[in-house]
Design an enzyme around this catalytic site. Sequence first.
Site, PDB file in Angstrom:
ATOM      1  N   ASN A   1      28.169 -38.688  41.376  1.00 46.84           N
ATOM      2  CA  ASN A   1      29.385 -38.859  42.165  1.00 46.84           C
ATOM      3  C   ASN A   1      29.029 -39.276  43.583  1.00 46.84           C
ATOM      4  O   ASN A   1      27.994 -38.898  44.122  1.00 46.84           O
ATOM      5  CB  ASN A   1      30.219 -37.575  42.159  1.00 46.84           C
ATOM      6  CG  ASN A   1      29.903 -36.668  43.333  1.00 46.84           C
ATOM      7  OD1 ASN A   1      30.405 -36.862  44.448  1.00 46.84           O
ATOM      8  ND2 ASN A   1      29.042 -35.677  43.097  1.00 46.84           N
TER       9      ASN A   1
ATOM     10  N   PHE B   1      33.843 -36.444  50.093  1.00 42.77           N
ATOM     11  CA  PHE B   1      34.752 -35.442  50.670  1.00 42.77           C
ATOM     12  C   PHE B   1      36.189 -35.954  50.749  1.00 42.77           C
ATOM     13  O   PHE B   1      36.874 -35.796  51.766  1.00 42.77           O
ATOM     14  CB  PHE B   1      34.300 -35.025  52.077  1.00 42.77           C
ATOM     15  CG  PHE B   1      33.028 -34.239  52.159  1.00 42.77           C
ATOM     16  CD1 PHE B   1      32.402 -33.741  51.020  1.00 42.77           C
ATOM     17  CD2 PHE B   1      32.436 -33.984  53.392  1.00 42.77           C
ATOM     18  CE1 PHE B   1      31.225 -33.008  51.114  1.00 42.77           C
ATOM     19  CE2 PHE B   1      31.273 -33.254  53.503  1.00 42.77           C
ATOM     20  CZ  PHE B   1      30.648 -32.765  52.351  1.00 42.77           C
TER      21      PHE B   1
ATOM     22  N   SER C   1      25.645 -32.548  51.097  1.00 42.99           N
ATOM     23  CA  SER C   1      26.137 -33.630  50.259  1.00 42.99           C
ATOM     24  C   SER C   1      25.402 -34.919  50.611  1.00 42.99           C
ATOM     25  O   SER C   1      25.234 -35.240  51.792  1.00 42.99           O
ATOM     26  CB  SER C   1      27.637 -33.834  50.465  1.00 42.99           C
ATOM     27  OG  SER C   1      28.061 -35.031  49.827  1.00 42.99           O
TER      28      SER C   1
ATOM     29  N   ASN D   1      26.640 -37.779  50.113  1.00 48.08           N
ATOM     30  CA  ASN D   1      27.668 -38.822  50.118  1.00 48.08           C
ATOM     31  C   ASN D   1      28.396 -38.996  51.443  1.00 48.08           C
ATOM     32  O   ASN D   1      29.333 -39.774  51.534  1.00 48.08           O
ATOM     33  CB  ASN D   1      28.682 -38.537  49.010  1.00 48.08           C
ATOM     34  CG  ASN D   1      28.023 -38.497  47.644  1.00 48.08           C
ATOM     35  OD1 ASN D   1      27.163 -39.320  47.355  1.00 48.08           O
ATOM     36  ND2 ASN D   1      28.396 -37.523  46.833  1.00 48.08           N
ATOM     37  N   THR D   2      27.994 -38.242  52.465  1.00 52.08           N
ATOM     38  CA  THR D   2      28.495 -38.431  53.828  1.00 52.08           C
ATOM     39  C   THR D   2      27.305 -38.803  54.696  1.00 52.08           C
ATOM     40  O   THR D   2      26.323 -38.064  54.747  1.00 52.08           O
ATOM     41  CB  THR D   2      29.171 -37.161  54.356  1.00 52.08           C
ATOM     42  OG1 THR D   2      30.335 -36.878  53.569  1.00 52.08           O
ATOM     43  CG2 THR D   2      29.589 -37.321  55.811  1.00 52.08           C
TER      44      THR D   2
ATOM     45  N   LYS E   1      25.256 -24.150  51.935  1.00 51.68           N
ATOM     46  CA  LYS E   1      24.867 -24.880  50.722  1.00 51.68           C
ATOM     47  C   LYS E   1      23.813 -25.923  51.077  1.00 51.68           C
ATOM     48  O   LYS E   1      24.038 -26.784  51.935  1.00 51.68           O
ATOM     49  CB  LYS E   1      26.084 -25.545  50.084  1.00 51.68           C
ATOM     50  CG  LYS E   1      25.797 -26.165  48.721  1.00 51.68           C
ATOM     51  CD  LYS E   1      27.085 -26.506  47.997  1.00 51.68           C
ATOM     52  CE  LYS E   1      26.809 -26.956  46.561  1.00 51.68           C
ATOM     53  NZ  LYS E   1      28.065 -27.152  45.804  1.00 51.68           N
TER      54      LYS E   1
ATOM     55  N   ASN F   1      23.000 -28.304  46.016  1.00 46.97           N
ATOM     56  CA  ASN F   1      23.944 -29.411  45.861  1.00 46.97           C
ATOM     57  C   ASN F   1      23.374 -30.406  44.853  1.00 46.97           C
ATOM     58  O   ASN F   1      22.403 -30.112  44.154  1.00 46.97           O
ATOM     59  CB  ASN F   1      24.172 -30.072  47.226  1.00 46.97           C
ATOM     60  CG  ASN F   1      25.581 -30.611  47.393  1.00 46.97           C
ATOM     61  OD1 ASN F   1      26.102 -31.279  46.508  1.00 46.97           O
ATOM     62  ND2 ASN F   1      26.200 -30.339  48.528  1.00 46.97           N
TER      63      ASN F   1
END
Length: 360
Positions: free
Chosen positions: A111, A115, A179, A181-182, A221, A250
């Site tokens: 994925n 967010f 994450s 993805n940021t 996390k 994560n």
Amino acid sequence: MLYPLARSVLFALDPEVAHELTLSKLEHAAAFGLTRLIARRVHDLPVQAMGLTFRNPVGLAAGMDKNAAHIDALGSFGFGHIEAGTVTPRPQPGNPKPRLFRLVPAQGLINRMGFNNDGVERFVANVRAQQRFRKSGGIVGLNIGKNATTPIERAVDDYVACLRVVYGHADYIAVNISSPNTKDLRALQGERELVGLMRALADERRRLEDKHGRRVPLAVKIAPDLDNAAIAPLADVLVAHGVDGVIATNTTSARDKVQGLAHADEAGGLSGAPLRERATNVVHRLAQHLKGTLPIIGVGGIMSGTDAVEKIQAGATLVQIYTGFIYSGADLVGNCVEAMRAAGNPMAASTGRSRASPDP
């Protein structure tokens, strides 16, 4: 018995469409009590962690319910806790679609959601509107992050802003700094950056504790892709700043377990079975260093009860599932609890200690 059939239908759809459809239908099923017919009954196996009593060690990881709109429905499957989010101060759409991919032969997901959420004000309104899970003994964790448009140098501002808004509505708060993805988010795991963030959150929590009359636990996390040498210093920073737990881990940026599979080269975080070994290794290294100082929530690649027991034996106190829930269905919750019971979960013990209650 029903889930393999439902999964075959859902897996024929785009993954994100299937996710949204499942959650919307789940709300209807829960309203009529049908979720009790879908999954096996989950018996209590109480665990104490972070000053809270969890009715069983199995939780739902953040990402499934980003806007905290389905806590009660998801909780009806027997989870000991639900972690909603990640939420950011302002609403944001996330990354462009498509951004969610199945790697079915490997039982994995990639994925790059980014967010996507409706913002923290809507998030807490959803939390307030759902109390059935809590009233049944469930624990609700709220996972906070930063907006994509906020420069990494100002990330602390976003985390503090979220902390202020969610504090009165959470049983515990998870701080997502891992994450993939940021942009630049994982830089917050560096020692200097982490010290600055943890100091700011600890200071703000002291003010909020005085205001609300209770201390809400904080958990952080972390990523599975940390160098082994970086794990101990990171853990030391968390302990030094009064953090109450660490969530490991994560999703991973590594692709060594899925090379050659369709979608394996998509950008984003890989979860599911290919992450299991890597995540368990981080749990083990944390446990060796912390020696019980902080509870560890083990996440990553739990696809069966055996996998859940493995995380506990590596040093986790609690576990969370996400991708396994998608591949195996709601029975996975009960399977994990019963496997821990059969293994003699060293972290589980009956207790009458009451958990913290959210402000009205």
